[in-house]
Design a protein around this motif. Structure first.
Motif, PDB file in Angstrom:
ATOM      1  N   HIS A 165       0.838  -1.210   0.000  1.00 43.76           N
ATOM      2  CA  HIS A 165       0.000   0.000   0.000  1.00 43.76           C
ATOM      3  C   HIS A 165       0.868   1.254   0.000  1.00 43.76           C
ATOM      4  O   HIS A 165       0.620   2.193  -0.774  1.00 43.76           O
ATOM      5  CB  HIS A 165      -0.912  -0.018   1.222  1.00 43.76           C
ATOM      6  N   ARG A 166       1.885   1.289   0.858  1.00 42.02           N
ATOM      7  CA  ARG A 166       2.763   2.460   0.920  1.00 42.02           C
ATOM      8  C   ARG A 166       3.575   2.613  -0.369  1.00 42.02           C
ATOM      9  O   ARG A 166       3.821   3.728  -0.830  1.00 42.02           O
ATOM     10  CB  ARG A 166       3.699   2.343   2.121  1.00 42.02           C
TER      11      ARG A 166
ATOM     12  N   GLN B 214       1.468   4.272  -2.876  1.00 33.86           N
ATOM     13  CA  GLN B 214       1.354   5.702  -2.600  1.00 33.86           C
ATOM     14  C   GLN B 214       2.576   6.474  -3.098  1.00 33.86           C
ATOM     15  O   GLN B 214       2.465   7.641  -3.462  1.00 33.86           O
ATOM     16  CB  GLN B 214       1.183   5.929  -1.093  1.00 33.86           C
TER      17      GLN B 214
ATOM     18  N   GLU C 104      -0.480   3.421  13.729  1.00 38.03           N
ATOM     19  CA  GLU C 104      -0.318   3.329  12.278  1.00 38.03           C
ATOM     20  C   GLU C 104      -1.437   2.494  11.652  1.00 38.03           C
ATOM     21  O   GLU C 104      -1.933   2.817  10.578  1.00 38.03           O
ATOM     22  CB  GLU C 104       1.052   2.726  11.930  1.00 38.03           C
TER      23      GLU C 104
ATOM     24  N   LEU D 208      -4.224   3.696   8.998  1.00 37.89           N
ATOM     25  CA  LEU D 208      -4.425   2.985   7.741  1.00 37.89           C
ATOM     26  C   LEU D 208      -5.897   2.636   7.547  1.00 37.89           C
ATOM     27  O   LEU D 208      -6.429   2.747   6.433  1.00 37.89           O
ATOM     28  CB  LEU D 208      -3.576   1.712   7.741  1.00 37.89           C
TER      29      LEU D 208
END
Length: 340
Positions: free
Chosen positions: A22-23, A26, A67, A71
């Motif tokens: 996911h990161r 991004q 975190e 998320l």
């Protein structure tokens, strides 16, 4: 460093791998997740049986999981998230004791679970944890080596006493980590007191697994694709799965230690030595659905291994989150020890 358009392999579709994917997305990368199973989530696994929803493995999100909660918000799942007070409990000599973590001071002073001399001695653990609080976060572990000097058992016998060893230290490392106090670092006990005894538990109405599943909707995941080999050629990273080799600009290995060692022979010596010392402990998980709901408000029980060496925790799922059991019914998860 330019990241846009970079093809990155992520090996392992557990929460670590899915969060990494996911990161990376991004940042403009194009991640591809390789997952050996037919599902994502790893130890975050939710199963529906009739009207009961069981979380197998990870049970809840704590308030210190900042975190993860961020998320959940990013992915638009906040409306599905519940927040309930954490009420811990234990047994001693056949009697039940409850601990309201939203009121830690008054609970500690009023409980008859420990004698007053034991409570005063327990202040040592609280003060030691407070003293090392800067080393007990989630993002920086560089100072933990200064704490990692003795086992929980040795610390409890040296700094606490017999009762606190058996009824506080042992249950905390056993019930939260399935760990044995004889070979568990005192750093983990400090970390547990600092981060795990949180006043609230958070969960997703569709089960803890809903978070990695939501990420998977926006990421390419290759299911039933166990990776056999990873090689960094300098120009590219070769990932071989099912006898087929694919080329990537980068790779994240987010598996447990043993498969990581097997698939990546180029692993640096320091990491390899660390991974070789990693030992995993098994966890028995039994779900019990009841036709009527007990009045006990506890979210979970952490029994002392001194009194019950087989059961490390009992979680009242109907008290930890909504939609785990039908109205009026109950769902309990019984977690059995590695030795059992």
């Amino acid at each position: 460093m330019k990241t846009h358009g970079k093809q990155v392999a992520v090996i392992g579709g557990g929460m670590a791998g899915m969060a990494a994917a996911h990161r990376l997305k991004q940042l403009g990368c194009i991640p591809t997740v390789f997952e050996a199973r037919d599902r994502v989530g790893g130890r975050m696994w939710s199963i529906k049986k009739g009207d009961f929803l069981m979380d197998v493995g990870m049970s809840a999100y704590l308030g210190t999981y900042r975190e993860a909660i961020e998320l959940i918000t990013e992915l638009g799942l906040r409306s599905q998230m519940s927040e309930l007070p954490a009420l811990g409990a234990t047994m001693r000599d056949g009697k039940r004791y409850h601990f309201d973590y939203t009121k830690p001071i008054s609970t500690s002073l009023s409980t008859a679970f420990l004698s007053w001399p034991d409570k005063f001695r327990a202040l040592r653990l609280a003060l030691d944890t407070f003293r090392h609080r800067a080393s007990l976060g989630y993002s920086d572990y560089t100072k933990l080596a200064e704490i990692d000097i003795e086992t929980v058992e040795h610390y409890a016998k040296r700094r606490l006493n017999h009762n606190l060893h058996h009824y506080v230290a042992q249950p905390l490392v056993s019930g939260t980590w399935v760990a044995d106090d004889k070979d568990t670092s005192i750093a983990l006990l400090y970390w547990t007191v600092r981060n795990m005894l949180a006043p609230f538990v958070y969960n997703l109405n569709q089960g803890v697994m809903a978070l990695p599943v939501e990420i998977s909707k926006h990421i390419e995941v290759r299911y039933k694709s166990p990776v056999e080999h990873v090689a960094d050629t300098g120009a590219a990273v070769e990932v071989t799965a099912g006898g087929r080799t694919s080329l990537f600009d980068g790779c994240v290995i987010a598996t447990t230690a043993e498969p990581a060692l097997a698939m990546y022979p180029q692993m640096d010596a320091t990491t390899r030595d660390l991974y070789r010392t990693t030992r995993y402990r098994k966890l028995g998980n039994v779900g019990l659905g009841l036709s009527s709901r007990p009045s006990d408000p506890a979210t979970y029980y952490l029994p002392s291994p001194h009194e019950d060496p087989d059961t490390i925790a009992v979680i009242a799922d109907h008290n930890k989150a909504p939609y785990r059991a039908p109205d009026g019914k109950a769902l309990f998860t019984v977690l059995l020890s590695h030795e059992y």
